[in-house]
Write a protein that holds these residues in place. Structure first.
Motif, mmCIF file in Angstrom:
data_model
loop_
_atom_site.group_PDB
_atom_site.id
_atom_site.type_symbol
_atom_site.label_atom_id
_atom_site.label_comp_id
_atom_site.label_asym_id
_atom_site.label_seq_id
_atom_site.Cartn_x
_atom_site.Cartn_y
_atom_site.Cartn_z
ATOM 1 N N VAL A 7 -60.004 -33.611 36.950
ATOM 2 C CA VAL A 7 -60.219 -34.211 38.270
ATOM 3 C C VAL A 7 -59.843 -35.700 38.213
ATOM 4 C CG1 VAL A 7 -61.973 -34.737 40.017
ATOM 5 C CG2 VAL A 7 -61.978 -32.521 38.869
ATOM 6 N N ALA A 23 -73.569 -38.181 33.358
ATOM 7 C CA ALA A 23 -73.689 -36.864 33.981
ATOM 8 C C ALA A 23 -72.383 -36.172 34.359
ATOM 9 C CB ALA A 23 -74.577 -36.967 35.223
ATOM 10 N N PHE A 24 -71.328 -36.910 34.730
ATOM 11 C CA PHE A 24 -70.186 -36.135 35.236
ATOM 12 C C PHE A 24 -68.788 -36.608 34.861
ATOM 13 C CE2 PHE A 24 -71.459 -39.027 38.666
ATOM 14 C CZ PHE A 24 -70.252 -39.605 39.042
ATOM 15 N N CYS A 28 -70.508 -34.036 45.913
ATOM 16 C CA CYS A 28 -69.497 -33.127 45.369
ATOM 17 C C CYS A 28 -69.454 -33.150 43.853
ATOM 18 C CB CYS A 28 -68.128 -33.424 45.949
ATOM 19 S SG CYS A 28 -67.427 -34.957 45.357
ATOM 20 N N ARG A 29 -70.038 -34.179 43.229
ATOM 21 C CA ARG A 29 -70.081 -34.189 41.747
ATOM 22 C C ARG A 29 -70.833 -32.957 41.235
ATOM 23 N NH1 ARG A 29 -70.393 -38.927 44.764
ATOM 24 N NH2 ARG A 29 -72.143 -39.956 43.739
ATOM 25 N N LYS A 68 -62.018 -31.259 33.417
ATOM 26 C CA LYS A 68 -61.480 -30.404 34.478
ATOM 27 C C LYS A 68 -60.283 -31.047 35.157
ATOM 28 C CE LYS A 68 -65.917 -28.130 35.182
ATOM 29 N NZ LYS A 68 -66.843 -27.478 36.090
ATOM 30 N N ILE A 111 -68.680 -29.902 41.364
ATOM 31 C CA ILE A 111 -67.594 -29.847 40.386
ATOM 32 C C ILE A 111 -68.148 -29.542 39.005
ATOM 33 C CG2 ILE A 111 -65.910 -31.308 39.192
ATOM 34 C CD1 ILE A 111 -65.265 -32.427 42.060
ATOM 35 N N VAL A 112 -69.289 -30.148 38.683
ATOM 36 C CA VAL A 112 -69.910 -29.852 37.383
ATOM 37 C C VAL A 112 -70.504 -28.435 37.398
ATOM 38 C CG1 VAL A 112 -71.683 -30.535 35.738
ATOM 39 C CG2 VAL A 112 -70.322 -32.287 36.890
ATOM 40 N N TYR A 113 -71.122 -28.049 38.528
ATOM 41 C CA TYR A 113 -71.678 -26.692 38.661
ATOM 42 C C TYR A 113 -71.001 -25.968 39.828
ATOM 43 C CZ TYR A 113 -75.497 -28.967 36.061
ATOM 44 O OH TYR A 113 -76.231 -29.689 35.157
ATOM 45 N N PRO A 114 -69.774 -25.523 39.652
ATOM 46 C CA PRO A 114 -69.037 -24.946 40.796
ATOM 47 C C PRO A 114 -69.766 -23.746 41.400
ATOM 48 C CG PRO A 114 -67.626 -25.144 38.834
ATOM 49 C CD PRO A 114 -69.018 -25.457 38.401
ATOM 50 N N TRP A 141 -70.043 -44.607 42.721
ATOM 51 C CA TRP A 141 -70.603 -44.037 41.507
ATOM 52 C C TRP A 141 -71.284 -45.130 40.695
ATOM 53 C CZ3 TRP A 141 -65.618 -41.271 39.297
ATOM 54 C CH2 TRP A 141 -65.242 -40.227 40.151
ATOM 55 N N ALA A 161 -67.130 -34.186 32.511
ATOM 56 C CA ALA A 161 -66.659 -32.950 33.155
ATOM 57 C C ALA A 161 -65.410 -33.224 33.995
ATOM 58 C CB ALA A 161 -67.769 -32.365 34.028
ATOM 59 N N TYR A 162 -65.366 -34.378 34.644
ATOM 60 C CA TYR A 162 -64.201 -34.713 35.477
ATOM 61 C C TYR A 162 -62.929 -34.817 34.638
ATOM 62 C CZ TYR A 162 -66.173 -35.628 40.105
ATOM 63 O OH TYR A 162 -66.718 -35.489 41.356
#
Lengths: 726, 726
Positions: A642, A632-633, B515-516, A640, B519-522, A624, A636-637
């Motif tokens: 993760v 970007a993520f 996969c990011r 959620k 996970i952000v846009y399932p 990453w 969210a991780y």
């Protein structure tokens, strides 16, 4: 309605009426009469307490404080005492020491003829606890004694709730009192001096955040309540700053010289902006992440910065930025909060930072306990002086990029950039050597007698001067059509665009940088090493004691280290002979790629030291890029679940720390006295420092402003380890 | 001077004069007389042989063939025989089988009344060995017998030097003969059939390059000698292609339909170019590396491609490209050599590829020995049919990117791209499900009864439609000033630029992808899985046997797999219920990040299979982006011996293979029957396949054109292992 101010003044009749009202409400809400049996009432009350364990606020609280949800709560049932039995009764709250300053004095509030709710609800204005002394001197004397007793028993400042019923003191509750950072430190140190707790306990009791909070100018919390930020970005470098908005680094530098306070606002920054950044009170950028140039440099300078504030639209030509309808023009005053990542219009009042004398004492105790050495990531003599003040024992990372561009050296970089042959590059580099030698001398002189790790050039030449090649293209087209520039000027731009496009990396973090540069263009590292080693030689001649360590960045393969070591040894020999002086310079590498960690045994054979570059190591271990991840993520991780935390802020103990452990173990097997440290930003982060201690590093290195915290956490890690062994 | 043609015709007098001249030259060069003592002469001759060990050509030869420099050479001293004793004497060279075709026949040349040098020097034209039969029938008969004997003894085709002295045959030397790819395979298979060698020996004797060479159309080597390439680039996909230069994919597609042969020339390609690439004979790009879109897709299609030919300057508007002074216009014919990375103007003759019957037989023998399964990386039914022909036992990697853009689906991608909410994205995705379901059905039908691994979306949406956001900026300014486009059109472009800049990755390889995204846009992965699983369900209903495996790309953390597995299980349940059919779909992940490899045990608990994505794993283990590395420094690293080979072509056995070994071991500990394979390009590279065998993978997966080689190498690895154990 009843013409009274306080509930204590209500007549019995009025009270009955109120009770009736409450009963009606109860029936309406629950569908049954309010139980009259006291045991049923008690049972209901107990149930209510148990149920409160699962209300949303309690759940949230446990999540924040990491308290397991299956722990459960207890209910104490005890006799009621009444503070509203007359004016010789009352209720109050007191702290055994001042929770704001830490002064040893009884501190709190008292309300006569009242119950606890009255204090909490704030309906009546309570008296200072001092007034109790005059009103009920016996009770006050008793309270002072009890406070002392409780503090000695619980070995910490107590927050006590009490009620006086007809002149008799009853304690309702005592618990460890909440306190400000300053108070926390003072109380811990004072208590250790008073013999209530040990020095170890004092150290363990202070939190890293307490030290951190003392070190940055903050916006006055009261002012914050009254203002709303106009924009938010990433909290790249903590602290508050106020100044006039300026969009050009040169202008910021000029105004700075005249003593004006400015905030440098840029789309993003490059090494060319260093001067402007140094002159500014704070930095605000529209793009970039937590490791963007602006963020890294600002942290190193200890300057507040908000970066990646994408809501602001900067128009460099008009010299203004917009957020929605708000337009902020050049010269307008703004306040930025780098701790929270917020931007305010206008000047907000701020609070001065300082390390209190108790903090200084506590940190000196820490130095007795900690096993980890503490070094600084610092690039300039000023930063190093600051680091020494904060207790640094050496420099773990000096970046050398700025030595290529500062003070009008950019022209030489362009020469290197446009050179077609090694000879042309060497010619340009020759001009840099004496200039950089002077830089190195200044640094080594400030740090005399302490080790200084110099990292060789880590970025590609073009990145020293362009933040973003796309800007060149925009510039080209703008010039072409709007300004009607001469064809020569356009040709020059077109050439530059071609050149940069050809050498630009698709993935800069994994591109043509670090030691790859030094292998493809050995003359660059040779020039840097010559400048640094000659500086050391000259200082030695002057009777000084420079301790220089040369560090190769971004290695992945032992042969890279062998290749550059041959140049290092050649230069070392040549300089030793030239100055006729014996030089002891260490040679080492950053461990930034998983492969370097995996091959640590072979790498160790070629090195005197390793320094873990955990930012890159985290990037490559995960695959990453930090900037992309945080943009970007990662958010969210975390949301959620993760990830439990951001691995770029706190060392990843499952992956990255495993690689570090492996590398430390295998390096020490081959070379037991190899010097092992960390210079990634994690080196200044509390939980990560603890991992560094466990993994067995010799030192951590962090930006000057994080050194006090590092000293504390390193001591805490050593004490924890000792306690676990006992 | 002496009026003779051959030295054998010289008179004794003339010979004496020549000897005198030689003596003079000798004296002039060495300063001493030519020694007359035969023993001194012999000694000097021996010394000369020994010295030849260190001449530059010999050193170079040893370097190329990896022969140690300290091995030394031997000198044989033996009696001289003379082929120039008259017309019943002579000298010759012969192969025991035809080295070009492999036919079993004596093949070679013979020169009567001559010495060996005369044949080598090429002064006199030698006769075919067949002529010996008429000239010296006894000698010929003897030679045939001896050839047979030597071949049986050495168990390989021999290259024999011989001399006939007055009717008597003397053998000077015999060694294993060099041969073409086709001959090598035929000889090995024939000899096994003849019982001279075993099948195992036949397999070991054929080199991977031999098989590879049969599989690609090549430029006729003779033509190559007569032409010079006008440009060079990276040899991205092997083989030769001839066609008219076309700069637009749509046009290439149109012309392709009409049966015209075209070469698609683009700055670089995107998934939108797939149609044009499929229709073209070959692909030429000015930018991009060995893993650029053009390179990867071309290899998968088995189409010749030269990429990153930076010397060519493409002008898309004028529809021409330039290299220096040469201008190649649309419609001009060029020839590209994807094996060498060369571009030629005009049509060069090419040679047809084919797998000979002996090659097919040999590969069937390989299947008896190999332990590794062989799967294909293939995205379309056509590629899969090709893979089956070549012997694939399943599909190890189907990329799904093209299913988003082919056949006019780009509009849906723009919808997803510009969607503001999950609902809007879901609405757009709903339209894709039935279309992609059809794609999956076609694929699963072709591969009926064989496993097919489907990789979920791996790139960010914008990357599906834009190769380079910078082009948008150019386009914007051009439109603005040159074309005077309407303000609406400009607004649209400006919006798009903002949008793309905001979501564009700084480091695409480590950015917001794989996969990011899921996970952000399932909803994206949910749509893909629904399309694939419904396809399997419908086929099962039709009585087919689809074997579907769903693969998550780019994981670094077990929770990522848990998160997506919950969606997978939900969709699997819903589809099973909707179609009332029991479905057995495997769920697995690529191992592409070092962290995924390090946490293989925990990952294995959540997975039915792993597939090593060794291209990314190599990138992250080294911290090198492949495109940047191959453009900027790998070449220098190889030249300066910092690396022994390019780790992106051949698996890095010190770092990456170590991580793979660790992952395999720990995954099998947790789940002994977990299915383990590789789908990185290394899966088709001989030395890497051997590592895969050693590490203990279940299968390798490679592009269809590499499958025959993979079958061979897998068998060789198994045989080597067996031999080492014996």
């Amino acid at each position: 309605k009843y013409g009274v101010k306080y509930d204590a003044e209500l007549s019995a009749e009025a009270m009955k009426e109120v009770v009736k009202k409450f009963k009606e409400i109860y029936k309406k809400e629950t569908g049954e009469d309010f139980p009259q049996d006291p045991f049923v009432q008690l049972r209901r009350a107990i149930e209510t307490v148990f149920k409160s364990w699962n209300n949303p606020r309690a759940i949230k609280y446990r999540e924040i404080h990491k308290i397991p949800h299956d722990m459960g709560t207890a209910v104490n049932v005890q006799m009621m005492v009444f503070g509203n039995f007359g004016w010789d009764s009352g209720t109050g709250v007191c702290f055994t020491r001042n929770p704001a300053t830490g002064e040893k004095e009884l501190y709190g509030e008292f309300l006569p003829n009242a119950q606890g709710e009255d204090v909490v609800a704030g309906i009546r204005t309570p008296y200072s606890i001092k007034d109790l002394k005059d009103r009920l001197p016996d009770v006050y004397k008793q309270l002072v004694k009890v406070a002392e007793l409780l503090e000695r028993h619980y070995k910490d400042m107590q927050d006590i709730e009490f009620t006086v019923e007809k002149g008799k003191l009853w304690l309702l509750q005592t618990r460890t009192g909440k306190r400000t950072a300053m108070a926390a430190i003072k109380i811990a140190v004072d208590m250790a001096r008073e013999g209530i707790i040990t020095k170890e306990e004092a150290i363990m009791r202070v939190k890293p955040e307490h030290i951190q909070q003392l070190l940055h100018r903050q916006i006055d919390p009261k002012a914050k309540e009254q203002h709303r930020p106009i924009a938010r970005g990433l909290p790249a470098s903590p602290g508050a700053a106020v100044g006039k908005v300026i969009f050009s680094s040169e202008e910021a530098e000029e105004l700075g010289k005249r003593g004006e306070k400015v905030i440098l606002v840029r789309p993003e920054t490059t090494p060319e902006d260093i001067g402007g950044m140094a002159a500014a009170q704070g930095i605000l950028t529209a793009r970039g992440g937590m490791t963007s140039h602006a963020a890294v440099v600002a942290r190193a300078m200890g300057k507040p910065a908000v970066v990646g504030a994408e809501m602001i639209h900067i128009d460099l030509e008009k010299e203004e930025f917009r957020v929605g309808d708000v337009v902020v023009k050049k010269g307008d005053v703004i306040t930025i909060d780098g701790t929270a990542g917020e931007v305010y219009v206008g000047e907000l009042p701020t609070i001065e930072p300082k390390l209190t004398s108790e903090a200084l004492e506590l940190l000196s105790w820490c130095d007795e306990y900690r096993k980890l050495g503490i070094r600084a990531n610092a690039d300039t003599p000023e930063e190093m002086r600051r680091a020494l003040e904060f207790g640094a024992e050496g420099v773990g990372l000096t970046r050398t990029e700025n030595m290529f561009v500062k003070g009008g050296r950019t022209d030489i970089v362009y020469e290197i950039l446009l050179a077609e042959t090694e000879e042309e590059r060497r010619k340009a580099l020759e001009k840099l050597i004496p200039l950089q030698k002077q830089d190195f001398k200044e640094i080594l002189e400030v740090m005399d007698g302490k080790p200084v790790i110099v990292r060789l050039l880590d970025v590609q030449f073009y990145a020293l001067v362009f933040a973003d090649p796309e800007q060149l293209i925009e510039q080209y087209y703008k010039k072409k059509y709007e300004e009607g520039a001469g064809s020569e000027e356009l040709m020059r731009l077109e050439n530059l665009i071609h050149r940069v496009r050809a050498i630009r990396d698709a993935d800069p973090q994994m591109g043509f940088r670090a030691c790859r540069l030094g292998i493809v263009y050995p003359e660059v590292y040779e020039a840097q090493m010559r400048a640094a080693i000659e500086a050391a030689a000259e200082l030695k001649k002057e009777g000084k004691n420079p301790i220089l360590e040369i560090m190769v960045p971004g290695t992945a393969e032992p042969n890279e280290l062998r290749f550059i070591r041959r140049i290092f040894e050649k230069v070392l020999k040549e300089v030793s002979e030239k100055y006729d002086v014996e030089l002891d310079v260490k040679y080492g590498t950053m461990i930034e790629s998983p492969r370097a960690a995996l091959l640590a045994d072979e790498m160790a054979e070629i090195c005197d030291f390793f320094s873990f570059g955990t930012n890159d190591l985290t990037q490559f271990t995960f695959g990453w890029s930090r900037d992309d991840a945080e943009r970007a993520f990662i958010h969210a991780y975390l949301k959620k679940k993760v990830l439990p935390y951001n691995p770029f802020q706190t060392l990843d103990d499952k992956g990255v720390a495993k690689l570090m452990e492996w590398a430390v173990k295998n390096a020490r097997k081959v070379k037991p006295d190899i010097e092992l440290g960390i210079c990634g930003e994690h080196g200044g982060e509390p939980r990560s420092i603890e991992i560094c201690h466990k993994v067995g590093l010799d030192y951590v290195s962090a930006s000057p402003w994080r050194i006090p915290v590092a000293r504390l956490v390193a001591a805490q890690a050593a004490i924890k380890e000792k306690q676990q062994k006992e």
